[in-house]
Every structure is written in C-alpha cells, then in structure tokens.
Write a protein that holds these residues in place. Structure first.
Motif, PDB file in Angstrom:
ATOM      1  N   ASP A 157      85.725  54.204  41.685  1.00  0.00           N
ATOM      2  CA  ASP A 157      86.710  54.054  40.522  1.00  0.00           C
ATOM      3  C   ASP A 157      87.506  53.128  40.282  1.00  0.00           C
ATOM      4  O   ASP A 157      88.435  52.817  39.321  1.00  0.00           O
ATOM      5  CB  ASP A 157      87.909  55.312  40.928  1.00  0.00           C
ATOM      6  N   THR A 158      87.123  51.976  41.205  1.00  0.00           N
ATOM      7  CA  THR A 158      87.890  50.558  41.051  1.00  0.00           C
ATOM      8  C   THR A 158      87.094  49.521  40.147  1.00  0.00           C
ATOM      9  O   THR A 158      87.078  48.436  39.892  1.00  0.00           O
ATOM     10  CB  THR A 158      88.255  49.894  42.248  1.00  0.00           C
ATOM     11  N   GLY A 159      85.719  50.161  39.924  1.00  0.00           N
ATOM     12  CA  GLY A 159      84.782  49.236  39.099  1.00  0.00           C
ATOM     13  C   GLY A 159      83.761  48.304  40.123  1.00  0.00           C
ATOM     14  O   GLY A 159      82.683  47.594  39.686  1.00  0.00           O
ATOM     15  N   GLU A 160      83.906  48.772  41.487  1.00  0.00           N
ATOM     16  CA  GLU A 160      83.151  48.082  42.602  1.00  0.00           C
ATOM     17  C   GLU A 160      81.865  48.749  42.418  1.00  0.00           C
ATOM     18  O   GLU A 160      81.639  49.755  42.772  1.00  0.00           O
ATOM     19  CB  GLU A 160      83.814  47.786  43.814  1.00  0.00           C
ATOM     20  N   GLY A 161      80.846  48.004  42.648  1.00  0.00           N
ATOM     21  CA  GLY A 161      79.349  48.438  42.879  1.00  0.00           C
ATOM     22  C   GLY A 161      79.134  48.861  44.210  1.00  0.00           C
ATOM     23  O   GLY A 161      79.439  48.179  45.179  1.00  0.00           O
ATOM     24  N   THR A 162      78.668  50.148  44.570  1.00  0.00           N
ATOM     25  CA  THR A 162      78.528  50.642  45.756  1.00  0.00           C
ATOM     26  C   THR A 162      77.082  50.895  46.598  1.00  0.00           C
ATOM     27  O   THR A 162      76.855  50.905  47.519  1.00  0.00           O
ATOM     28  CB  THR A 162      79.504  51.891  46.139  1.00  0.00           C
ATOM     29  N   ASP A 163      76.256  50.964  45.296  1.00  0.00           N
ATOM     30  CA  ASP A 163      74.908  50.896  45.892  1.00  0.00           C
ATOM     31  C   ASP A 163      73.861  50.939  44.681  1.00  0.00           C
ATOM     32  O   ASP A 163      74.333  51.041  43.364  1.00  0.00           O
ATOM     33  CB  ASP A 163      74.553  52.680  46.177  1.00  0.00           C
ATOM     34  N   VAL A 164      72.816  50.247  44.987  1.00  0.00           N
ATOM     35  CA  VAL A 164      71.815  49.887  43.783  1.00  0.00           C
ATOM     36  C   VAL A 164      70.259  50.314  44.387  1.00  0.00           C
ATOM     37  O   VAL A 164      70.053  50.112  45.602  1.00  0.00           O
ATOM     38  CB  VAL A 164      71.991  48.220  43.695  1.00  0.00           C
ATOM     39  N   GLN A 165      69.635  50.556  43.259  1.00  0.00           N
ATOM     40  CA  GLN A 165      68.229  50.838  43.442  1.00  0.00           C
ATOM     41  C   GLN A 165      67.479  50.471  42.255  1.00  0.00           C
ATOM     42  O   GLN A 165      68.058  50.445  41.164  1.00  0.00           O
ATOM     43  CB  GLN A 165      67.977  52.420  43.766  1.00  0.00           C
ATOM     44  N   VAL A 166      66.365  49.841  42.508  1.00  0.00           N
ATOM     45  CA  VAL A 166      65.712  49.380  41.099  1.00  0.00           C
ATOM     46  C   VAL A 166      64.189  49.837  41.406  1.00  0.00           C
ATOM     47  O   VAL A 166      63.604  49.629  42.485  1.00  0.00           O
ATOM     48  CB  VAL A 166      65.644  47.876  40.751  1.00  0.00           C
ATOM     49  N   GLU A 167      63.390  50.487  40.366  1.00  0.00           N
ATOM     50  CA  GLU A 167      62.163  50.927  40.507  1.00  0.00           C
ATOM     51  C   GLU A 167      61.638  50.792  39.064  1.00  0.00           C
ATOM     52  O   GLU A 167      62.183  50.870  38.090  1.00  0.00           O
ATOM     53  CB  GLU A 167      62.113  52.417  40.984  1.00  0.00           C
ATOM     54  N   ARG A 168      60.177  51.011  39.290  1.00  0.00           N
ATOM     55  CA  ARG A 168      59.446  50.959  38.088  1.00  0.00           C
ATOM     56  C   ARG A 168      59.421  52.577  37.276  1.00  0.00           C
ATOM     57  O   ARG A 168      59.188  53.208  38.140  1.00  0.00           O
ATOM     58  CB  ARG A 168      58.013  50.544  38.084  1.00  0.00           C
ATOM     59  N   ALA A 169      59.756  52.503  36.119  1.00  0.00           N
ATOM     60  CA  ALA A 169      59.819  53.864  35.383  1.00  0.00           C
ATOM     61  C   ALA A 169      59.307  53.799  33.983  1.00  0.00           C
ATOM     62  O   ALA A 169      59.633  52.597  33.245  1.00  0.00           O
ATOM     63  CB  ALA A 169      61.077  54.383  35.722  1.00  0.00           C
ATOM     64  N   LEU A 170      59.035  54.868  33.578  1.00  0.00           N
ATOM     65  CA  LEU A 170      59.011  54.995  31.909  1.00  0.00           C
ATOM     66  C   LEU A 170      60.028  55.176  31.323  1.00  0.00           C
ATOM     67  O   LEU A 170      60.959  56.350  32.128  1.00  0.00           O
ATOM     68  CB  LEU A 170      58.080  55.856  31.477  1.00  0.00           C
ATOM     69  N   VAL A 171      60.829  54.644  30.258  1.00  0.00           N
ATOM     70  CA  VAL A 171      61.998  55.008  29.841  1.00  0.00           C
ATOM     71  C   VAL A 171      61.912  55.276  28.168  1.00  0.00           C
ATOM     72  O   VAL A 171      60.745  54.757  27.631  1.00  0.00           O
ATOM     73  CB  VAL A 171      63.019  54.087  30.236  1.00  0.00           C
ATOM     74  N   ARG A 172      62.581  55.554  27.594  1.00  0.00           N
ATOM     75  CA  ARG A 172      62.758  55.936  26.101  1.00  0.00           C
ATOM     76  C   ARG A 172      64.251  55.699  25.491  1.00  0.00           C
ATOM     77  O   ARG A 172      65.175  56.252  25.708  1.00  0.00           O
ATOM     78  CB  ARG A 172      62.123  57.146  25.576  1.00  0.00           C
ATOM     79  N   SER A 173      64.318  54.668  24.758  1.00  0.00           N
ATOM     80  CA  SER A 173      65.746  54.521  23.724  1.00  0.00           C
ATOM     81  C   SER A 173      65.880  55.433  23.098  1.00  0.00           C
ATOM     82  O   SER A 173      65.011  55.582  22.287  1.00  0.00           O
ATOM     83  CB  SER A 173      65.781  53.179  23.767  1.00  0.00           C
TER      84      SER A 173
END
Length: 482
Positions: A157-173
C-alpha cells in the motif's frame, strides 16, 4: 544543439513537406551509414519465425491486458493489467517475447546485434527487427494471442514492490489505448477501473521515488508532428498517464535488477552519482537566476520545486541535465560491479520492457526468466553479455545523432526563408568557455538553437533574437541577440 533535447515522433499545421523531409533524411542516412532495409536473408528468416514461434505451455489469456502507447505505434512491447490485492496491488506486465521467434546466431539475431536499437525520426523509423516481427507476430496487438514474458509484481500500500515472478506465457491484449484518449477519458470521468488503479500505483511509485532521492527532469519534449503530408515541431509535456505508465516500466526494471543483483549475474542500466563540483556549480547558477536553493536541500528535492513554464526555472532545469550524464550498461557474472546504481532512480535498475526496440532487453529478460525458473542462465546469453555495453553505447550514440540530425533538418527547412526575422526566445544555457554563446528555446515555432551576443548572454531571461542562418543542406540554424 542544446544538451537537453529530447525527441519523440508522433503522427497527428503544415510546415515542411514530406518530400523535402524524405530527401533530407536519405542524405542523413547516407552520411551516418544507416541502412534502413534488412538483408533478404534476414527478412526471410523473420517471416519463417513469425509463422512458427516457440509457444509456451502456460496460458494466461484470461488476464484482460491492455496496451497504452502513442496512437500510431505498432511495435507494442508492453501490455498491462493491475488488480487490487488486500491493501496492495498485483501488477501483471506482459513483455513481448522476442526469444520465441529469434534463435541465437540466426540472421535476425545477428542483424539485431549489429543494430542495437530502433532509430526514430519523422516517418523514417529504422527498426531493430523486421516489421514481420516488430509490428506483426511479436507485437502485442489487440485481440491476438502472443507469447510474452509475464511479470507478476506484488506492490504494497506504499507503492513498494514486495515480490516478483517472471515466466513465459501466452497472453492476449483486449485493447490498444492511446495516451491522449486515456487522458481524455480521465478528464471526462469515464476512465475504467484499470486506469484508476494505474493512477494509484503510479502516484505511489512517484512518492517512493522522491523518498529514495530519485529525480526526473520535467523537460518538455520536442516532437515532430505529421499532418496531411507535412511536418512541424511542437513542444509538449508528458501527460500524467504517460508518467504513471512509465512508473510501471520502472517498477519492472527495478524488480529485474533486484533478481540479477541477488543472483550476481546480469546486465544493469547505470548512471554514476552526480559530481559534487557540478552540484556546486548549479548552486551558483541558481543564485545567478535568482532562484532560492537552501544549502541543506538535496538537488533532487530542489529540482522538484522547479516549474518549466517559468523562463528562469526552464534555464535551471536545462543546467541540471549535466547531473544526469554518463548513463551506460554494466554486465556481471559472479561479482557485483563497483558502481551498480542508477543515480537518477536511486536504485539498481535494468532495461527489460522494450525488447522489440532495444537489444539489451532481450538478454536481461532471458536472465530473469532463468533465475525465476531456477535454471542456469542460457550459455548464449552469458557468452554475449560482455559485448553488450559496447554494442548499446554505439547504438545509443548513433540514435542520438540520427534523431538530432532529423530535427536539425526540420528546423532548417522551417526557417530557411525567414532569415533576418526576429523571434521571442529564452536563454536556457551558456557556453562554459564563452558566455557570449548559448542555447535558446523559441516557442513558436518550437525551436532549440544556438545564439551569440556581443557580451555575456542573460541566462534565464526572455530576449529578442534575429535569425542569421538556416541552411537545410548543412542543417545549421543560428541566431544572434537582437
């Protein structure tokens, strides 16, 4: 030309004909040895890759992503979705997966490593990758299923990033939005919830930036604007939506840097700390301009007090650009670099959000995917990393030369039949070696140029200047104090 020039190009009056600009741009490309066309084997390899990408198993087409870009953009690197999570947020940021199409060592990869980044100028964009990929199969176009690097970042709630994950995935805008349209929707009170959440997270991130001691200069951008086959120059300030959107990209870049720094392998975007002598010089400039700068106030906090619409403040902002020089890239594997921070952000930072337009982002993205998956960083990435800083430094110099030459051309074309006329201007910078020379900004037409005077120029003051030179062939424009 002035050191504060920031050039963007957008298609939207009439000033310079498209034909005049194209002829001048062709000469610039020849002069700088810029070859816009791709070799036939590269185009063929890109078409084959576009038809047969390596698709991931994970399907996240359920996430209702949107893109927010300039209206005319087709090379869409980023799609975003934000949702509430308790007192905080979850930011989903999908980045075009160039690695799904480009194979290390193939013709597209070799050519991208030669180019380094996309070059922009009027309607003469020179892309990093063939348009079959950059504006087609790899671009996150609306209602198209695309492979992406999906970043999931939890923000408190302060705008600080607390956790991150990146992975390959199919997406659709779901939709291709423009900055102007989103800003208009906000003003009319009809913006969707996603945009309200973007505003919330963006404002929180701006507050975090200030608390860290980060800084961004509120410089107006000099844009080439096209209308009905003619080009003109305009100054414009970023809309709030653009600023908030940029904060999501910065959040992702900082998350990527944290992953790489923790694992001690990767590539960072760096900027050395401001030289104390430059800060002292700026204190003297502020006194000369009559701007109060308390001795105990740090320069990032001082810069946030400046209003670029005031002539003296505009000159002060231009003077502050000297604090933000020397940006580059540093790679590491096993031992952290001595200087790892980006001083303007007061944080470690990496470029990962524009792989269609910038080579280094693909490499940094591959590092982060491997780290999150718990696998080894691909050998082809490790082998190439030591050359990346030099590659990107060279392409960055060329991009600046190319964009500035095109704006210089447009300025000279706009003014070549107005030699002898007078214009209202503001002196925004002085030559340190000869204070009779300096830089001016003219609002109408939107020109940044050099000026000379018989004595020391009045920094930060409004002046009348006479145009003494405007040569499209040499792309030189010069004024003298009237």
């Amino acid at each position: 030309m002035p050191s504060n020039r920031v050039v963007k190009v957008r298609s939207t009056g009439d000033s310079v004909s498209a034909q005049e600009m194209r002829e001048g741009i062709a000469a610039i490309q020849q002069e700088l040895k810029v070859i816009a066309q791709f070799p036939e084997e590269v185009e063929r390899a890109a078409a084959e890759a576009a038809a047969a990408p390596r698709l991931p198993e994970l399907d996240r087409t359920d996430i209702p992503f949107v893109t927010i870009d300039p209206e005319s953009a087709r090379d869409l690197d980023q799609a975003m979705h934000i949702e509430r999570s308790g007192d905080g947020y979850v930011v989903h940021y999908a980045i075009a997966d160039v690695g799904a199409f480009v194979t290390p060592g193939d013709p597209v990869d070799v050519e991208a490593n030669r180019r380094g980044e996309t070059l922009y100028g009027a309607d003469s964009k020179v892309p990093l990758h063939p348009t079959a990929l950059s504006e087609g199969a790899a671009s996150l176009l609306p209602e198209e299923v695309r492979p992406a690097l999906l970043w999931t970042i939890r923000v408190d709630d302060t705008g600080e990033g607390t956790d991150v994950q990146v992975e390959r995935a199919l997406v659709r805008s779901r939709a291709k939005l423009s900055y102007e349209a989103v800003q208009a929707d906000l003003a009319a009170g009809r913006a969707p919830e996603l945009i309200d959440l973007l505003r919330e997270v963006g404002e929180l991130r701006l507050a975090r930036e200030a608390a860290r001691g980060g800084v961004s200069l509120p410089l107006p951008e000099q844009e080439l604007v096209e209308n009905d086959g003619h080009w003109e120059l305009e100054f414009r300030r970023l809309t709030p939506v653009e600023t908030w959107n940029a904060q999501i990209s910065l959040l992702t870049g900082m998350a990527a840097a944290s992953l790489m720094v923790y694992a001690r392998v990767g590539v960072l975007r760096t900027l050395p700390p401001a030289d104390p002598r430059d800060v002292q010089r700026l204190h003297r400039t502020a006194r000369a301009l009559g701007i109060e700068w308390p001795a105990e106030q740090l320069y990032p906090d001082f810069i946030r007090t400046l209003d670029p619409s005031l002539p003296t403040h505009a000159a002060m902002i231009v003077a502050c650009t000297r604090l933000l020089r020397g940006a580059g890239y540093v790679t590491f594997n096993g031992e952290l670099p001595e200087q790892a921070q980006h001083s303007a952000l007061a944080s470690e930072y990496a470029h990962v959000t524009a792989p269609l337009r910038r080579l280094v982002d693909r490499y940094a993205g591959e590092v982060c995917v491997a780290l999150c998956a718990g696998t080894e960083v691909p050998e082809w990435v490790v082998a190439a990393m030591h050359e990346l800083p030099d590659t990107m430094a060279g392409s960055g110099r060329l991009a600046n030369q190319y964009e500035n030459a095109i704006v210089d051309l447009c300025e000279a074309e706009l003014l070549h039949d107005r030699v002898g006329e007078r214009f209202d201007a503001v002196v925004v910078d002085l030559d340190e070696k000869d204070k009779r020379r300096g830089d001016i900004t003219i609002q109408d037409p939107a020109i940044e140029a050099t000026v000379t005077g018989a004595g020391e120029l009045p920094l930060g003051e409004e002046v009348s200047v006479e145009l003494v030179e405007a040569d499209p062939r040499t792309r030189k424009v010069g004024f003298r104090l009237a």
